[in-house]
Design a protein around this motif. Structure first.
Motif, PDB file in Angstrom:
ATOM      1  N   ARG A  68      54.512  37.566  23.168  1.00  0.00           N
ATOM      2  CA  ARG A  68      55.003  38.894  22.807  1.00  0.00           C
ATOM      3  C   ARG A  68      54.399  39.963  23.713  1.00  0.00           C
ATOM      4  O   ARG A  68      54.995  41.017  23.930  1.00  0.00           O
ATOM      5  N   GLY A  69      53.203  39.686  24.290  1.00  0.00           N
ATOM      6  CA  GLY A  69      52.652  40.628  25.251  1.00  0.00           C
ATOM      7  C   GLY A  69      53.478  40.701  26.524  1.00  0.00           C
ATOM      8  O   GLY A  69      53.631  41.776  27.120  1.00  0.00           O
ATOM      9  N   ARG A  70      54.014  39.545  26.925  1.00  0.00           N
ATOM     10  CA  ARG A  70      54.853  39.512  28.119  1.00  0.00           C
ATOM     11  C   ARG A  70      56.043  40.448  27.978  1.00  0.00           C
ATOM     12  O   ARG A  70      56.440  41.119  28.945  1.00  0.00           O
ATOM     13  N   GLU A  71      56.605  40.528  26.768  1.00  0.00           N
ATOM     14  CA  GLU A  71      57.763  41.385  26.555  1.00  0.00           C
ATOM     15  C   GLU A  71      57.432  42.847  26.852  1.00  0.00           C
ATOM     16  O   GLU A  71      58.200  43.556  27.516  1.00  0.00           O
ATOM     17  N   PHE A 128      42.926  34.058  26.029  1.00  0.00           N
ATOM     18  CA  PHE A 128      43.425  34.748  24.842  1.00  0.00           C
ATOM     19  C   PHE A 128      42.926  36.191  24.814  1.00  0.00           C
ATOM     20  O   PHE A 128      43.697  37.139  24.636  1.00  0.00           O
ATOM     21  N   ALA A 129      41.620  36.370  24.988  1.00  0.00           N
ATOM     22  CA  ALA A 129      41.019  37.693  24.829  1.00  0.00           C
ATOM     23  C   ALA A 129      41.432  38.661  25.928  1.00  0.00           C
ATOM     24  O   ALA A 129      41.677  39.847  25.673  1.00  0.00           O
ATOM     25  N   TRP A 130      41.547  38.161  27.176  1.00  0.00           N
ATOM     26  CA  TRP A 130      41.686  39.089  28.297  1.00  0.00           C
ATOM     27  C   TRP A 130      43.096  39.193  28.853  1.00  0.00           C
ATOM     28  O   TRP A 130      43.409  40.161  29.552  1.00  0.00           O
ATOM     29  N   SER A 131      43.970  38.214  28.551  1.00  0.00           N
ATOM     30  CA  SER A 131      45.382  38.336  28.933  1.00  0.00           C
ATOM     31  C   SER A 131      46.247  38.589  27.712  1.00  0.00           C
ATOM     32  O   SER A 131      46.904  39.617  27.600  1.00  0.00           O
ATOM     33  N   SER A 132      46.231  37.648  26.772  1.00  0.00           N
ATOM     34  CA  SER A 132      47.120  37.745  25.621  1.00  0.00           C
ATOM     35  C   SER A 132      46.818  38.970  24.770  1.00  0.00           C
ATOM     36  O   SER A 132      47.729  39.591  24.231  1.00  0.00           O
ATOM     37  N   VAL A 133      45.546  39.347  24.649  1.00  0.00           N
ATOM     38  CA  VAL A 133      45.181  40.494  23.815  1.00  0.00           C
ATOM     39  C   VAL A 133      44.961  41.744  24.664  1.00  0.00           C
ATOM     40  O   VAL A 133      45.711  42.718  24.564  1.00  0.00           O
ATOM     41  N   LEU A 169      46.632  42.987  17.959  1.00  0.00           N
ATOM     42  CA  LEU A 169      46.294  43.142  19.375  1.00  0.00           C
ATOM     43  C   LEU A 169      45.199  44.177  19.570  1.00  0.00           C
ATOM     44  O   LEU A 169      44.496  44.176  20.578  1.00  0.00           O
ATOM     45  N   ASP A 170      45.047  45.060  18.593  1.00  0.00           N
ATOM     46  CA  ASP A 170      44.075  46.131  18.731  1.00  0.00           C
ATOM     47  C   ASP A 170      42.651  45.675  18.468  1.00  0.00           C
ATOM     48  O   ASP A 170      41.725  46.500  18.393  1.00  0.00           O
ATOM     49  N   ASN A 171      42.448  44.361  18.358  1.00  0.00           N
ATOM     50  CA  ASN A 171      41.102  43.824  18.545  1.00  0.00           C
ATOM     51  C   ASN A 171      40.548  44.286  19.888  1.00  0.00           C
ATOM     52  O   ASN A 171      39.332  44.381  20.076  1.00  0.00           O
ATOM     53  N   ALA A 172      41.461  44.553  20.829  1.00  0.00           N
ATOM     54  CA  ALA A 172      41.026  45.057  22.136  1.00  0.00           C
ATOM     55  C   ALA A 172      40.303  46.393  21.994  1.00  0.00           C
ATOM     56  O   ALA A 172      39.386  46.696  22.766  1.00  0.00           O
ATOM     57  N   LYS A 227      46.061  32.129  16.037  1.00  0.00           N
ATOM     58  CA  LYS A 227      45.641  33.408  16.614  1.00  0.00           C
ATOM     59  C   LYS A 227      44.289  33.837  16.061  1.00  0.00           C
ATOM     60  O   LYS A 227      43.480  34.456  16.764  1.00  0.00           O
ATOM     61  N   GLY A 228      44.030  33.517  14.792  1.00  0.00           N
ATOM     62  CA  GLY A 228      42.749  33.858  14.193  1.00  0.00           C
ATOM     63  C   GLY A 228      41.601  33.141  14.853  1.00  0.00           C
ATOM     64  O   GLY A 228      40.511  33.703  15.034  1.00  0.00           O
ATOM     65  N   LEU A 229      41.833  31.876  15.231  1.00  0.00           N
ATOM     66  CA  LEU A 229      40.807  31.137  15.950  1.00  0.00           C
ATOM     67  C   LEU A 229      40.552  31.783  17.310  1.00  0.00           C
ATOM     68  O   LEU A 229      39.407  31.952  17.738  1.00  0.00           O
ATOM     69  N   GLY A 230      41.636  32.178  18.001  1.00  0.00           N
ATOM     70  CA  GLY A 230      41.484  32.832  19.296  1.00  0.00           C
ATOM     71  C   GLY A 230      40.719  34.128  19.193  1.00  0.00           C
ATOM     72  O   GLY A 230      39.872  34.435  20.048  1.00  0.00           O
ATOM     73  N   ALA A 231      40.990  34.916  18.149  1.00  0.00           N
ATOM     74  CA  ALA A 231      40.282  36.185  17.971  1.00  0.00           C
ATOM     75  C   ALA A 231      38.797  35.943  17.770  1.00  0.00           C
ATOM     76  O   ALA A 231      37.950  36.627  18.368  1.00  0.00           O
TER      77      ALA A 231
END
Length: 669
Positions: free
Chosen positions: A102-105, A225-230, A527-530, A563-567
């Protein structure tokens, strides 16, 4: 296994939920004979012990294989350690793909807006400038669209790189201390796509047979996950749509109005939702709604689509996380349900049908049988048609308004105001600089900062763990950041109001009271974990200390998916501990479980803590913060508040009822 019968039932949820609206709607659905995820969870019991332990392997068709005392290896020879590691790697890779897709979009939308291919304004010029400076591409002679286009290309390259090279987002935005740690561990990712590709490759039949090597790939996926996807996705969103704006809103189902066309947006993709919001404000569509007998068109947020649009544009009423979506549908007051991607349970279709709510899906990645499909195509070739698609969708809602069955509308009166739209920028400005916020931490007025997030899980009572962790932490002078699904519980129960400091300790009251700030700062969607990681980074740089030494942490008490594991991994990789009420499915391997919980203390400076008691979990966070504070030589903190926020609110409600002669009860949930 003994744990099979320890999970709560729907009856437990009805008895103990902190939200009276959840109780009322579940009882309403019981009377109507309509099932929800809580019924389906009960029907799954007893749960598979091999699945809970992570020791079932289905990666080839020689199995499925399960590890028992009698059969300690799968057909291929994989033992419990390898099977558990492979399963958790696939979980992690799925999380990278979910947020990355969804980030790619939005990255593509930013690119299209910058090039003029899409009729979209770039609403975050300040974010474009700041990001361009971080990437080293800023030039005063470059126009904002040009820099935005270059940023989009960098983000897309980091997402899908195949030729090894520097991950520019990570190297521009991570601290030098962390970069050094990750380089030494050899876990720097090539790119998000590649690490997912590699994760699936390693876990296929007869490939990587070393559980420790598999876990190293878990860490690479965690960084991707943290630096591209999020982070990459969040940067693109802020550049395109602008930074969050502080506002005060009403939340929970009591905020639904009956005399309006009511459209819920549910999912995670912001591009079409932003267009739907713009369409709902169009004069001609509002006039069409009035002609249909409604006063206007209103949007309601389910899961992260609502959070995102609310933070950027306002005019969205946040109602529920993914787990509670069926309960919102059961109000019978939603005319149209717009579903894009992720955390949209297929079960919503049955409940929607019972209440004549139309459902529209908007992504080729996520169709639902029986829903109308008005969407971006698989190639995103029609991104430029977002406005037309959005207007069609709003008109579907207007048409559905006349089909609503008045006798089936059931709206419990539960309603709460909340303050939303916090960002690193406006928090820093409110305090007068990061150094002032740090001073409050050093003095002990603020004990620490916790990012309290995560989806919900029926293995604990719905939203109870999030609320109990929150009220215990603020009572101990801990500031909370929140986003995504967990945020709904805190929005609905008064934690995101300045009045919420009544449940805080004296130190936190002395800091937040004069600034009229709530004890929980709502930062938006998942996504605002960022934003949380950026605030933590700012504190670390201001203190000239690595994050692993600061009283900061991540907690997702009710986490439930990939996603929770990735976060959790993303913050662990920063050196911050993660705290949970539910264990990941790794118990079948003592080696993998030890790697997750303890072994990363030496390499990453962080551990995972699991305690099924949310109050005990919160107190563990407090104890760990005090240990870090003592090591830094910071001032000790004061005693905790004597009363907790929920009890104080209940007492206030009883006093109000007595004063006005309203019926009430004294049972505590």
């Amino acid at each position: 296994m003994s744990k099979k019968n320890t999970f709560p039932t729907k009856g437990d949820v009805i008895a103990r939920t902190p939200d009276p609206a959840v109780r009322a709607i579940l009882e309403h659905l019981d009377q109507a004979g309509i099932e929800t995820s809580f019924d389906r969870f009960d029907a799954q019991k007893p749960h598979c012990g091999f699945g809970l332990a992570g020791t079932c392997c289905k990666n080839c068709h020689m199995g499925p294989c399960r590890i028992t005392p009698k059969s300690q290896r799968g057909v291929c020879g994989a033992d419990a350690h390898l099977i558990v590691a492979r399963n958790i790697l696939r979980w992690t890779a799925a999380g990278v793909a979910a947020h990355g897709a969804r980030g790619r979009e939005v990255m593509l939308a930013l690119k299209g807006a910058a090039e003029g291919a899409l009729d979209l304004p770039i609403l975050g010029p300040e974010k474009v400038v700041a990001t361009a400076k971080a990437f080293g591409i800023f030039d005063e002679n470059k126009a904002i669209p040009q820099m935005a286009g270059e940023i989009a290309l960098i983000l897309l390259e980091d997402l899908c790189r195949t030729i090894p090279g520097p991950h520019r987002t990570l190297e521009a935005m991570a601290t030098p201390e962390r970069l050094s740690v990750w380089k030494e561990l050899d876990i720097l990712p090539v790119g998000a796509y590649h690490e997912v590709f590699e994760a699936l490759h390693r876990t296929t039949t007869g490939t990587d047979g070393d559980w420790e090597n598999v876990m190293r790939q878990v860490l690479r996926c965690g960084l991707a996950f943290a630096w591209s996807s999020v982070m990459g996705s969040a940067v693109a969103m802020d550049c395109l749509y602008g930074l969050p704006k502080r506002s005060r809103v009403s939340t929970n189902v009591g905020a639904i109005t009956e005399n309006t066309v009511n459209i819920a947006v549910h999912g995670h993709s912001p591009v079409l939702v932003a267009a739907i919001l713009a369409a709902a404000r169009r004069t001609e569509l509002i006039e069409e709604a009035k002609e249909a007998g409604a006063e206007t068109v209103r949007l309601y947020g389910i899961c992260c689509s609502g959070h995102s649009a609310l933070a950027k544009f306002g005019d969205v009423t946040p109602l529920s996380n993914a787990m509670g979506a069926e309960l919102v549908l059961a109000t019978g007051a939603l005319d149209l349900w717009v579903a894009d991607v992720q955390d949209v349970f297929p079960g919503i279709m049955d409940v929607a049908a019972c209440f004549h709510t139309r459902v529209v899906t908007t992504s080729d990645s996520a169709r639902l049988p029986g829903a109308e499909h008005i969407a971006f195509d698989h190639h995103h070739s029609n991104l430029d048609q977002a406005d037309q698609l959005a207007q069609r969708i709003v008109r579907r809602g207007i048409q559905a308004f006349g089909e609503r069955q008045a006798g089936k509308v059931f709206i419990p009166p539960a309603r709460m105001d909340a303050e939303v739209g916090f960002s690193v920028e406006n928090i820093t400005a409110t305090f007068g600089g990061a150094d002032r916020l740090l001073e409050h931490l050093q003095s002990g007025r603020i004990r620490g900062v916790v990012n309290l997030v995560g989806c919900n899980n029926p293995k604990v009572v719905y939203e109870e763990a999030v609320v109990k962790v929150a009220e215990e932490l603020i009572a101990h002078d801990v500031v909370l950041l929140t986003n995504g699904c967990a945020a709904f519980a805190l929005l609905k129960m008064g934690f995101c109001l300045p009045e919420g400091v009544t449940g805080a300790g004296d130190g936190l009251k002395s800091v937040l009271g004069p600034l009229n700030l709530p004890p929980v700062w709502h930062m938006g969607e998942c996504l605002d974990n960022a934003r949380a990681s950026a605030l933590f980074k700012g504190l670390a740089l201001t203190a000239a200390e690595p994050l692993r030494r600061l009283p900061c942490a991540f907690s997702s008490p009710e986490w439930s998916n990939e996603k929770g594991l990735g976060a959790a991994l993303g913050f662990r990789l920063l050196g911050l501990n993660s705290y949970h009420c539910i264990a990941p499915p790794v118990a079948g391997s003592d080696k993998v479980a030890r790697f997750f919980a303890e072994a990363t203390r030496e390499t990453l400076g962080s551990v995972m803590v699991v305690d099924g008691d949310p109050v005990a979990l919160a107190r563990r966070i407090v104890a760990d913060f005090d240990e870090r504070r003592a090591a830094l030589g910071w001032a000790p903190c004061g005693p905790p508040a004597s009363a907790r926020l929920m009890a104080l609110q209940q007492e206030a409600g009883h006093a109000h009822a007595h004063a006005h002669g309203h019926p009430h009860h004294h049972e505590h949930p």
